[in-house]
Motif scaffolding. Structure first.
Motif, PDB file in Angstrom:
ATOM      1  N   SER A 182       7.345  -8.064   5.619  1.00 50.11           N
ATOM      2  CA  SER A 182       6.284  -7.379   5.825  1.00 50.11           C
ATOM      3  C   SER A 182       5.302  -7.120   4.736  1.00 50.11           C
ATOM      4  O   SER A 182       5.828  -7.314   3.585  1.00 50.11           O
ATOM      5  CB  SER A 182       6.229  -5.879   6.458  1.00 50.11           C
ATOM      6  OG  SER A 182       7.062  -5.156   5.659  1.00 50.11           O
ATOM      7  N   LYS A 183       4.196  -6.703   4.750  1.00 48.82           N
ATOM      8  CA  LYS A 183       3.309  -6.406   3.701  1.00 48.82           C
ATOM      9  C   LYS A 183       3.760  -5.132   2.967  1.00 48.82           C
ATOM     10  O   LYS A 183       3.731  -4.951   1.542  1.00 48.82           O
ATOM     11  CB  LYS A 183       1.725  -5.966   4.184  1.00 48.82           C
ATOM     12  CG  LYS A 183       1.266  -7.393   4.789  1.00 48.82           C
ATOM     13  CD  LYS A 183      -0.256  -7.080   5.213  1.00 48.82           C
ATOM     14  CE  LYS A 183      -0.930  -8.459   5.769  1.00 48.82           C
ATOM     15  NZ  LYS A 183      -2.362  -8.159   6.277  1.00 48.82           N
ATOM     16  N   LEU A 184       4.257  -4.237   3.736  1.00 50.21           N
ATOM     17  CA  LEU A 184       5.074  -3.133   2.971  1.00 50.21           C
ATOM     18  C   LEU A 184       6.303  -3.525   2.242  1.00 50.21           C
ATOM     19  O   LEU A 184       6.565  -2.771   0.982  1.00 50.21           O
ATOM     20  CB  LEU A 184       5.584  -2.156   4.033  1.00 50.21           C
ATOM     21  CG  LEU A 184       5.847  -0.672   3.679  1.00 50.21           C
ATOM     22  CD1 LEU A 184       4.471   0.153   2.880  1.00 50.21           C
ATOM     23  CD2 LEU A 184       6.340   0.251   4.626  1.00 50.21           C
ATOM     24  N   ASN A 185       7.180  -4.591   2.586  1.00 49.29           N
ATOM     25  CA  ASN A 185       7.952  -5.070   1.559  1.00 49.29           C
ATOM     26  C   ASN A 185       7.379  -5.624   0.532  1.00 49.29           C
ATOM     27  O   ASN A 185       7.948  -5.486  -0.751  1.00 49.29           O
ATOM     28  CB  ASN A 185       8.664  -6.286   2.409  1.00 49.29           C
ATOM     29  CG  ASN A 185       9.337  -7.185   1.502  1.00 49.29           C
ATOM     30  OD1 ASN A 185      10.268  -7.120   0.851  1.00 49.29           O
ATOM     31  ND2 ASN A 185       8.619  -8.612   1.607  1.00 49.29           N
ATOM     32  N   ALA A 186       6.088  -6.025   0.595  1.00 50.25           N
ATOM     33  CA  ALA A 186       5.544  -6.731  -0.727  1.00 50.25           C
ATOM     34  C   ALA A 186       5.095  -5.584  -1.851  1.00 50.25           C
ATOM     35  O   ALA A 186       5.048  -5.645  -2.956  1.00 50.25           O
ATOM     36  CB  ALA A 186       4.418  -7.780  -0.520  1.00 50.25           C
ATOM     37  N   GLN A 187       4.450  -4.286  -0.976  1.00 49.76           N
ATOM     38  CA  GLN A 187       3.843  -3.450  -1.787  1.00 49.76           C
ATOM     39  C   GLN A 187       4.457  -1.964  -1.145  1.00 49.76           C
ATOM     40  O   GLN A 187       3.893  -1.343  -0.468  1.00 49.76           O
ATOM     41  CB  GLN A 187       2.396  -3.555  -1.477  1.00 49.76           C
ATOM     42  CG  GLN A 187       1.542  -4.685  -2.088  1.00 49.76           C
ATOM     43  CD  GLN A 187       0.175  -4.769  -1.744  1.00 49.76           C
ATOM     44  OE1 GLN A 187      -0.512  -3.960  -2.188  1.00 49.76           O
ATOM     45  NE2 GLN A 187      -0.157  -5.737  -0.779  1.00 49.76           N
ATOM     46  N   PRO A 188       5.491  -1.818  -1.706  1.00 45.73           N
ATOM     47  CA  PRO A 188       6.151  -0.416  -1.111  1.00 45.73           C
ATOM     48  C   PRO A 188       5.761   0.782  -1.545  1.00 45.73           C
ATOM     49  O   PRO A 188       5.069   0.582  -2.923  1.00 45.73           O
ATOM     50  CB  PRO A 188       7.768  -0.787  -1.509  1.00 45.73           C
ATOM     51  CG  PRO A 188       7.711  -1.388  -2.719  1.00 45.73           C
ATOM     52  CD  PRO A 188       6.443  -2.460  -2.631  1.00 45.73           C
ATOM     53  N   SER A 189       5.487   1.710  -1.048  1.00 46.80           N
ATOM     54  CA  SER A 189       5.107   3.247  -1.496  1.00 46.80           C
ATOM     55  C   SER A 189       5.905   4.104  -0.974  1.00 46.80           C
ATOM     56  O   SER A 189       5.738   4.659   0.142  1.00 46.80           O
ATOM     57  CB  SER A 189       3.410   3.532  -1.057  1.00 46.80           C
ATOM     58  OG  SER A 189       3.141   4.675  -1.423  1.00 46.80           O
ATOM     59  N   GLY A 190       6.886   4.831  -1.750  1.00 46.03           N
ATOM     60  CA  GLY A 190       7.703   5.818  -1.149  1.00 46.03           C
ATOM     61  C   GLY A 190       7.560   6.970  -2.050  1.00 46.03           C
ATOM     62  O   GLY A 190       6.791   7.287  -2.923  1.00 46.03           O
ATOM     63  N   THR A 191       8.521   8.142  -1.971  1.00 44.87           N
ATOM     64  CA  THR A 191       8.564   9.293  -2.503  1.00 44.87           C
ATOM     65  C   THR A 191       9.772   9.416  -3.580  1.00 44.87           C
ATOM     66  O   THR A 191       9.773  10.577  -4.087  1.00 44.87           O
ATOM     67  CB  THR A 191       8.688  10.393  -1.535  1.00 44.87           C
ATOM     68  OG1 THR A 191      10.002  10.373  -0.735  1.00 44.87           O
ATOM     69  CG2 THR A 191       7.396  10.545  -0.755  1.00 44.87           C
ATOM     70  N   GLY A 192      10.444   8.326  -3.686  1.00 43.75           N
ATOM     71  CA  GLY A 192      11.486   8.175  -4.489  1.00 43.75           C
ATOM     72  C   GLY A 192      11.017   8.402  -5.938  1.00 43.75           C
ATOM     73  O   GLY A 192      10.063   8.201  -6.543  1.00 43.75           O
ATOM     74  N   ALA A 193      12.327   8.330  -6.638  1.00 41.43           N
ATOM     75  CA  ALA A 193      12.225   8.537  -8.245  1.00 41.43           C
ATOM     76  C   ALA A 193      11.528   7.292  -8.867  1.00 41.43           C
ATOM     77  O   ALA A 193      11.094   7.438  -9.990  1.00 41.43           O
ATOM     78  CB  ALA A 193      13.467   8.900  -8.808  1.00 41.43           C
ATOM     79  N   TYR A 194      11.747   6.148  -8.323  1.00 39.30           N
ATOM     80  CA  TYR A 194      11.447   4.826  -8.734  1.00 39.30           C
ATOM     81  C   TYR A 194      10.231   4.169  -7.963  1.00 39.30           C
ATOM     82  O   TYR A 194      10.351   4.152  -6.767  1.00 39.30           O
ATOM     83  CB  TYR A 194      12.744   3.946  -8.962  1.00 39.30           C
ATOM     84  CG  TYR A 194      13.341   4.801 -10.153  1.00 39.30           C
ATOM     85  CD1 TYR A 194      13.286   4.386 -11.622  1.00 39.30           C
ATOM     86  CD2 TYR A 194      14.394   5.423  -9.749  1.00 39.30           C
ATOM     87  CE1 TYR A 194      13.714   4.948 -12.489  1.00 39.30           C
ATOM     88  CE2 TYR A 194      15.034   5.967 -10.904  1.00 39.30           C
ATOM     89  CZ  TYR A 194      14.842   5.901 -12.367  1.00 39.30           C
ATOM     90  OH  TYR A 194      15.683   6.416 -13.273  1.00 39.30           O
ATOM     91  N   ARG A 195       9.299   3.570  -8.685  1.00 43.74           N
ATOM     92  CA  ARG A 195       8.451   2.728  -7.934  1.00 43.74           C
ATOM     93  C   ARG A 195       8.255   1.230  -8.474  1.00 43.74           C
ATOM     94  O   ARG A 195       8.859   0.883  -9.406  1.00 43.74           O
ATOM     95  CB  ARG A 195       6.991   3.278  -8.177  1.00 43.74           C
ATOM     96  CG  ARG A 195       6.654   3.236  -9.717  1.00 43.74           C
ATOM     97  CD  ARG A 195       5.034   3.720  -9.829  1.00 43.74           C
ATOM     98  NE  ARG A 195       4.664   3.499 -11.461  1.00 43.74           N
ATOM     99  CZ  ARG A 195       4.192   2.892 -11.940  1.00 43.74           C
ATOM    100  NH1 ARG A 195       3.768   1.757 -11.058  1.00 43.74           N
ATOM    101  NH2 ARG A 195       3.769   2.738 -13.271  1.00 43.74           N
TER     102      ARG A 195
END
Length: 573
Positions: A212-225
């Motif tokens: 998915s496009k989210l696979n390529a450009q993830p955006s989470g709340t976790g400690a690492y981006r």
């Protein structure tokens, strides 16, 4: 900035490693990473990274397998006779995009998983809890948008409310699974993912999210981006606005290094902090006791592994002639129970324990960790017995298999010494029974194997299962039910087993559930759908400059590769 420049060099150089700086964690593993989309995360290689980019409502406390604590939630109440869960959500949390975390993001995440629920994802068990079925709307017409929308909602107080059709004692544990991480709804819809409304939901039913496009450009709340990614390297950086405070490790570099020797050399030089090992026998000889290495042993093992014998092989390339004429096998080769018994008797379990586990292994009676309730120690097990293997082979396919022989093509995961060793043991012992028996082995990338296994395209495949949540159903149903996750990889079905497993899901009396699981284990012994691989005593190792890892903080539900802890809890001296 010096660290980032160095990491950029490492990323471009591929296999040219340099010493890992103090603020940087370098991880090397054999497998590639199939996805960074939580909705498609159902393998350990992906989960290791996703669990550090994203966060779930709940997580495990310390090294407990059952004691849960809030993460993106701050608390919860249970009402409605155990069928309604209301969660208070953490405030002042930001996604990596800069968007604020709201209840709508949580609602969107769970609805997205229910809508897209596909065979290759781990959303079947959350769907069972919230919709009463592990299927999606294409396969089960009782699923409607109204049903999905009602299952998870935000109330007027900004709380997240789940409404279950029936009591599920494992529901909270299911919410701690990495695949139920909360995604950034504004970011996802902006990329062109499902828009979160009824108007568009039918276009996304059962959709595979792995690429998915989210696979390529993830955006989470976790400690690492995520900073950068190529086929062999993933670079992550500490998120400066992380609600839990800045982690000590500023950069994480995950490198795909298929060659075990290369991983070992980098590790022993200090160029990598954590590596995927080659099994106990190899690791004890090559790594344990070496300068700069911390070795932690006798850790709990909550994995179950087996060689799958697929009864409906959907890949003509593996079948040769497609007939039992000495030049191939038919697609239903393993549908004959005598073939399966022959393979089970031909595997040398003791040799595997010595060669792979260095004597620290145990042959289990069923594909369930012996630390879980429901494990039946009295169920019979197969042993290496060439005479029994020969007798079963001679009966298989009315004697045709023994008379004509076969050529079978099989794969194992590239870079996995245990998987390769298991397949080579089986190959050697079967070919010794009859000169007309031939097994051709070849390595294959993990992401390709996983996809093909889910489509029934592997003939024999070594597969393991790490628990999604701490309940025996998560293993027993997964491996043995025709409705379980692994059914497409094995195509083994037994109506009585299905009935026992469904019954065990509807009762809370653990003694009765254990009795039913014992019956399943005994039937599986008789039918031999799998060759059960001995379970190792778990261990881990890492560079002694790494702090925060070790037995006291090790949780087998977290970071499968090595430390049993999240990256944010680590530091380096």
């Amino acid at each position: 900035m010096k660290s980032l420049a160095l990491l950029g060099t490492l990323l471009l150089a591929g296999s040219a490693f340099a010493a890992a700086p103090r603020d940087t964690l370098v991880v090397q593993e054999a497998a590639d990473t199939p996805t960074l989309d939580p909705g498609a995360t159902y393998d350990t290689a992906s989960g290791e990274i996703v669990e550090n980019i994203y966060e779930t409502l709940l997580t495990y406390r310390g090294n407990s397998l059952r004691d849960l604590k809030p993460l993106l939630a701050t608390g919860w109440t249970v009402s409605g006779g155990g069928k309604t869960y209301t969660f208070d959500l953490r405030k002042n949390v930001k996604f990596h995009s800069g968007n604020p975390f709201t209840c709508r993001d949580a609602e969107y995440s769970f609805e997205r998983n229910l809508v897209t629920n596909s065979a290759g994802s781990g959303n079947w068990f959350i769907s069972e809890s919230l919709l009463g079925t592990g299927s999606n709307a294409k396969d089960d017409k009782s699923i409607t948008w109204a049903k999905i929308d009602k299952a998870v909602e935000c109330n007027n107080n900004g709380q997240l409310v789940f409404t279950l059709p029936k009591v599920d004692p494992a529901f909270l544990a299911k919410l701690a699974f990495v695949g139920q991480s909360i995604v950034d709804s504004k970011h996802a819809t902006g990329l062109g993912e499902w828009n979160g409304t009824e108007a568009d939901w039918k276009n996304w039913i059962g959709k595979d999210l792995q690429g998915s496009k989210l696979n390529a450009q993830p955006s989470g709340t976790g400690a690492y981006r995520l900073v950068r990614r190529d086929p062999n390297t993933i670079l992550l950086q500490a998120f400066p606005n992380y609600w839990g405070g800045p982690p000590a490790i500023k950069n994480v570099l995950v490198q795909k290094v298929p060659e075990l020797a290369a991983r070992q050399q980098a590790f022993l030089r200090g160029d990598a902090d954590i590596i995927e090992g080659g099994g106990r026998s190899v690791d004890e000889r090559q790594v344990k006791g070496k300068p700069g290495v911390t070795w932690v042993d006798n850790l709990p093992n909550t994995f179950a592994e087996a060689l799958f014998l697929n009864e409906k092989i959907q890949n003509p390339k593996l079948l040769g002639s497609g007939k039992l004429d000495g030049r191939g096998i038919p697609a239903n080769f393993f549908s004959d129970v005598n073939v399966r018994r022959c393979f089970a008797y031909a595997f040398n379990y003791g040799q595997y324990i010595q060669d792979v586990q260095r004597g620290k292994g145990k042959q289990r009676t069923m594909l369930l960790p012996d630390t879980f309730p429901g494990y039946a120690p009295n169920v019979k097990t197969y042993r290496y017995d060439p005479a029994q293997a020969k007798a079963a082979c001679q009966q298989a396919w009315g004697g045709q298999m023994w008379q004509n022989g076969f050529i079978l093509n099989a794969n194992y995961r590239t870079g996995s010494v245990p998987a390769q060793t298991a397949m080579e043991i089986l190959k050697k012992n079967l070919e010794a029974l009859n000169p007309r028996f031939h097994i051709h082995l070849q390595p294959k990338q993990w992401s390709e194997m996983l996809t093909d296994a889910n489509q029934g395209k592997e003939a024999i495949i070594p597969l393991g299962w790490a628990p999604d949540y701490a309940d025996p159903d998560n293993f027993m149903y997964t491996f043995y039910s025709s409705g379980g996750y692994f059914f497409p990889a094995s195509n083994w079905k037994d109506a009585q087993v299905d009935q026992w497993l469904e019954q065990a899901r509807t009762i809370t009396n653990q003694a009765e559930r254990s009795r039913l699981y014992s019956l399943v284990g005994q039937r599986a012994y008789e039918q031999a759908p799998y060759v059960l691989l001995p379970a190792p005593v778990n261990y881990t190792f890492y560079r002694d400059t790494l702090l925060g890892a070790g037995a006291a903080n090790f949780n087998p539900m977290t970071n499968f590769l090595a430390t049993g802890t999240h990256w944010k809890d680590l530091s380096k001296k």
